[in-house]
Design a protein around this motif. Structure first.
Motif, mmCIF file in Angstrom:
data_model
loop_
_atom_site.group_PDB
_atom_site.id
_atom_site.type_symbol
_atom_site.label_atom_id
_atom_site.label_comp_id
_atom_site.label_asym_id
_atom_site.label_seq_id
_atom_site.Cartn_x
_atom_site.Cartn_y
_atom_site.Cartn_z
ATOM 1 N N LEU A 75 -12.540 19.696 -12.835
ATOM 2 C CA LEU A 75 -12.155 19.311 -14.196
ATOM 3 C C LEU A 75 -13.352 19.010 -15.078
ATOM 4 C CD1 LEU A 75 -8.988 17.108 -13.775
ATOM 5 C CD2 LEU A 75 -9.223 19.151 -15.136
ATOM 6 N N LEU A 76 -14.448 18.521 -14.471
ATOM 7 C CA LEU A 76 -15.590 18.132 -15.298
ATOM 8 C C LEU A 76 -16.651 19.232 -15.348
ATOM 9 C CD1 LEU A 76 -15.931 14.420 -14.219
ATOM 10 C CD2 LEU A 76 -14.787 15.358 -16.197
ATOM 11 N N GLN A 77 -16.275 20.452 -14.961
ATOM 12 C CA GLN A 77 -17.247 21.550 -14.903
ATOM 13 C C GLN A 77 -17.959 21.761 -16.239
ATOM 14 O OE1 GLN A 77 -18.166 23.493 -12.203
ATOM 15 N NE2 GLN A 77 -19.698 24.252 -13.651
ATOM 16 N N THR A 78 -17.203 21.787 -17.333
ATOM 17 C CA THR A 78 -17.824 22.065 -18.626
ATOM 18 C C THR A 78 -18.785 20.965 -19.024
ATOM 19 O OG1 THR A 78 -15.560 22.636 -19.148
ATOM 20 C CG2 THR A 78 -17.218 23.182 -20.758
ATOM 21 N N ILE A 79 -18.428 19.709 -18.687
ATOM 22 C CA ILE A 79 -19.323 18.608 -19.043
ATOM 23 C C ILE A 79 -20.624 18.735 -18.261
ATOM 24 C CG2 ILE A 79 -19.582 16.106 -18.941
ATOM 25 C CD1 ILE A 79 -16.572 15.976 -19.529
ATOM 26 N N ALA A 80 -20.503 19.100 -16.992
ATOM 27 C CA ALA A 80 -21.716 19.331 -16.191
ATOM 28 C C ALA A 80 -22.546 20.445 -16.808
ATOM 29 C CB ALA A 80 -21.327 19.675 -14.769
ATOM 30 N N ASP A 81 -21.865 21.516 -17.233
ATOM 31 C CA ASP A 81 -22.570 22.627 -17.881
ATOM 32 C C ASP A 81 -23.292 22.160 -19.130
ATOM 33 O OD1 ASP A 81 -21.845 24.450 -16.040
ATOM 34 O OD2 ASP A 81 -20.159 25.264 -17.179
ATOM 35 N N THR A 82 -22.604 21.344 -19.941
ATOM 36 C CA THR A 82 -23.205 20.867 -21.185
ATOM 37 C C THR A 82 -24.457 20.061 -20.893
ATOM 38 O OG1 THR A 82 -20.938 20.605 -21.907
ATOM 39 C CG2 THR A 82 -22.650 19.790 -23.377
ATOM 40 N N ILE A 83 -24.366 19.167 -19.910
ATOM 41 C CA ILE A 83 -25.531 18.348 -19.581
ATOM 42 C C ILE A 83 -26.677 19.239 -19.122
ATOM 43 C CG2 ILE A 83 -26.397 16.572 -18.002
ATOM 44 C CD1 ILE A 83 -23.548 15.409 -18.036
ATOM 45 N N LYS A 84 -26.346 20.238 -18.313
ATOM 46 C CA LYS A 84 -27.375 21.172 -17.857
ATOM 47 C C LYS A 84 -28.039 21.856 -19.061
ATOM 48 C CE LYS A 84 -26.636 25.365 -16.964
ATOM 49 N NZ LYS A 84 -26.083 26.632 -16.506
ATOM 50 N N LEU A 85 -27.206 22.288 -20.018
ATOM 51 C CA LEU A 85 -27.748 23.020 -21.172
ATOM 52 C C LEU A 85 -28.633 22.127 -22.019
ATOM 53 C CD1 LEU A 85 -24.682 25.157 -22.167
ATOM 54 C CD2 LEU A 85 -26.900 25.985 -21.432
ATOM 55 N N ILE A 86 -28.235 20.848 -22.161
ATOM 56 C CA ILE A 86 -29.043 19.940 -22.973
ATOM 57 C C ILE A 86 -30.400 19.718 -22.307
ATOM 58 C CG2 ILE A 86 -29.207 17.570 -23.830
ATOM 59 C CD1 ILE A 86 -26.199 17.600 -24.144
ATOM 60 N N LEU A 87 -30.402 19.632 -20.982
ATOM 61 C CA LEU A 87 -31.650 19.317 -20.280
ATOM 62 C C LEU A 87 -32.561 20.525 -20.130
ATOM 63 C CD1 LEU A 87 -30.293 16.982 -17.498
ATOM 64 C CD2 LEU A 87 -31.425 16.364 -19.621
ATOM 65 N N LYS A 88 -32.036 21.722 -20.369
ATOM 66 C CA LYS A 88 -32.837 22.917 -20.159
ATOM 67 C C LYS A 88 -33.990 23.021 -21.141
ATOM 68 C CE LYS A 88 -30.674 26.898 -18.074
ATOM 69 N NZ LYS A 88 -30.013 28.157 -18.385
ATOM 70 N N SER A 258 -32.011 30.113 -25.128
ATOM 71 C CA SER A 258 -31.787 29.319 -23.924
ATOM 72 C C SER A 258 -31.421 27.903 -24.339
ATOM 73 C CB SER A 258 -33.049 29.301 -23.066
ATOM 74 O OG SER A 258 -34.099 28.728 -23.810
ATOM 75 N N GLY A 259 -30.939 27.136 -23.377
ATOM 76 C CA GLY A 259 -30.685 25.717 -23.595
ATOM 77 C C GLY A 259 -29.702 25.443 -24.704
ATOM 78 N N MET A 260 -30.056 24.460 -25.533
ATOM 79 C CA MET A 260 -29.142 23.964 -26.552
ATOM 80 C C MET A 260 -28.821 25.023 -27.602
ATOM 81 S SD MET A 260 -27.474 21.554 -26.260
ATOM 82 C CE MET A 260 -26.321 21.046 -27.487
ATOM 83 N N ARG A 261 -29.838 25.828 -27.952
ATOM 84 C CA ARG A 261 -29.593 26.847 -28.973
ATOM 85 C C ARG A 261 -28.561 27.850 -28.485
ATOM 86 N NH1 ARG A 261 -33.282 25.376 -32.349
ATOM 87 N NH2 ARG A 261 -35.206 24.673 -31.396
#
Lengths: 359, 162
Positions: A75-88, A258-261
């Motif tokens: 259920l929290l997959q997208t949130i994990a993805d978002t955090i990953k993208l922010i940290l990239k 990449s990342g946030m963009r």
């Protein structure tokens, strides 16, 4: 709640400068719309992954969920993805045109974001109920194309450039059948205001069907399908995803991002789905009107019905994506110019004559 | 408050217009043109011409600017040819610009403008449509024939040689 309402409400409580009130109200509306887009992206990405998995006989994301270890259904997959993208790491290629490379994702985002300002989420929930609402949404959607072209060009990458050119050609072509089928609806409603269009769809037709534009006459029934097909093409989704075409162009116009963009591209893709599906719901499916006239109506039921219809149409888009193969470039243009456009023109005449004869 | 917003848009439009002219990079000029078009649309909103403002955004930003960008994109960088503005014949240019400026100022000051209602109209689209279909039908039709001619011409030019 339009922005004007918020200003009036504030004024009755705090007698402050109207300028301050205006800025606060606009900010409140902007934050709400941004939140809607973000939540929509969170839910829709998860839904997309799960639905695609079920359609392909897989289980989809299962790891990230509430709970300490592997939680429930990812259920929290997208949130994990978002955090990953922010940290990239945010990578900007050396050959890229830096300024344009940086602002391009935001211009694309802007297109979906300001279009939602005229989207009625309920009988009272609309940021600005302007007289030319539907026309405004069609007009500001063109920001997305400009953003895509800029992203493609500034990356200085041949895949990006191909993607950008395909995308611009595609969106411009499909805007025409989409706009023509919306115009045939406007003939029935004789208003451009989003709330006006919805209000004109109250009541029933033939005693049992809701008086939505899709059921109004055979031509508007056809117009619904033309608009929806063209709408899917405008969001650059499969079967019309040749601008990204990962098997040919790596990732099309956002190859170098990449990342946030990169996340902003996805946020605006799902935002565009929201705009297109919202327009479909407003123009053809009665907006926030209840499917059974006179039953379960009111401000909150209106929000409920709008969101239900929106979810259903977004689900159909996801369904499309995992069912149809991608079109080729020439097939895509043929569909737009040789099939959809003549049908849409014929349809417009049909609705005009119907309006004249039947009323 | 309206004044502050108005002047904000005025300054935005003029700055962007200057950037269009002065920018050495064509694609930056095109982006500045985007801001200029937006500013002009905002001016229409101040004139209570909401439909015209929407049309401005739709046609100029959604159509013309995209075509411009398309053209620039296909020429610059990919073939490694730098395209930029070059100013030639500055003297003559300045003269013509000054003449146009004086002419415009004269026209604005000496035309007996029709000054009517200061009441905000409730809706504009309905009256525009009615007028186009009655009093201004001929100009409307002439414009559509012109556009049709342009469309056919484009199709002929783009056709494959057989």
């Amino acid at each position: 709640m339009t922005i004007d309402n918020i200003i009036q409400w504030f004024q009755s409580w705090f007698p402050v400068n109207v300028m301050v009130l205006f800025i606060t109200s606009v900010l409140i509306a902007a934050v709400v719309i941004f939140a809607i887009m973000a939540v929509n992206a969170l839910v829709a990405v998860y839904a997309e992954r799960k639905i695609s998995a079920f359609m392909q006989d897989r289980v989809g994301p299962m790891g990230q969920g509430p709970g300490l270890h592997a939680g429930k259904w990812g259920l929290l997959q997208t949130i994990a993805d978002t955090i990953k993208l922010i940290l990239k790491e945010d990578i900007i290629p050396k050959a890229a045109d830096k300024k344009l490379f940086i602002i391009a994702p935001f211009i694309i985002f802007l297109g979906a974001f300001i279009a939602l300002a005229a989207m009625p989420f309920g009988p009272y929930l609309i940021a600005s109920d302007m007289n030319i609402g539907i026309f405004y949404i069609l007009a500001v959607s063109s920001f997305g194309v400009i953003g895509i072209i800029l992203a493609a060009w500034s990356s200085d990458n041949k895949w990006s450039l191909y993607g950008g050119m395909r995308s611009a050609a595609q969106i411009i072509s499909y805007e025409i059948p989409a706009a023509l089928s919306l115009v045939s609806v406007l003939l029935l409603t004789s208003t451009l205001s989003m709330q006006g269009i919805i209000q004109s769809q109250a009541g029933t037709v033939w005693g049992f069907l809701p008086n939505w534009n899709i059921f109004n006459n055979p031509f508007s029934f056809l117009a619904f399908f033309i608009y929806f097909i063209a709408g899917v093409a405008e969001t650059n989704r499969t079967p019309f995803d040749i601008p990204e075409a990962e098997s040919e162009l790596v990732a099309g116009f956002h190859t170098e991002y990449s990342g946030m963009r990169w996340a902003f591209f996805f946020l605006s893709e799902y935002g565009n789905m929201l705009v297109v599906c919202g327009l479909t719901v407003v123009a053809f499916l009665g907006g926030w009107q209840s499917p059974i006239a006179g039953v379960m109506e009111g401000a909150w039921w209106g929000l409920f019905w709008f969101l239900t219809k929106l979810t259903a149409t977004i689900f159909i888009m996801i369904w499309f994506r995992w069912t149809f193969p991608r079109l080729r470039v020439d097939q895509l243009m043929n569909v737009a110019w040789k099939i959809l456009l003549p049908i849409a023109l014929f349809n417009l005449f049909g609705v005009a004559i119907w309006t004249l004869l039947v009323g | 408050m309206t004044n502050i917003v108005f002047w904000f848009f005025v300054i935005m439009t003029i700055t962007a217009a200057l950037m269009v002219v002065l920018s050495k990079n064509l694609i930056y000029a095109a982006i500045a043109l985007l801001v200029t078009f937006l500013g002009v649309a905002a001016m229409y909103v101040f004139l209570w011409a909401d439909f015209i403002a929407g049309t401005q955004v739709m046609i100029y930003i959604g159509g013309i600017l995209i075509l411009l960008l398309f053209g620039i994109m296909l020429t610059h960088k990919i073939t490694s040819v730098r395209i930029s503005h070059t100013n030639v014949q500055r003297g003559v240019g300045a003269l013509i610009v000054a003449a146009i400026f004086v002419g415009l100022v004269w026209m604005i000051n000496f035309t007996p403008w029709l000054k009517v209602t200061t009441q905000e109209p409730l809706q504009t689209v309905h009256s525009i449509g009615t007028l186009l279909m009655t009093d201004f039908l001929l100009p409307f039709e002439v414009a559509s024939v012109l556009l049709l001619g342009a469309l056919i011409g484009a199709a002929v030019l783009a056709r494959k040689e057989t």
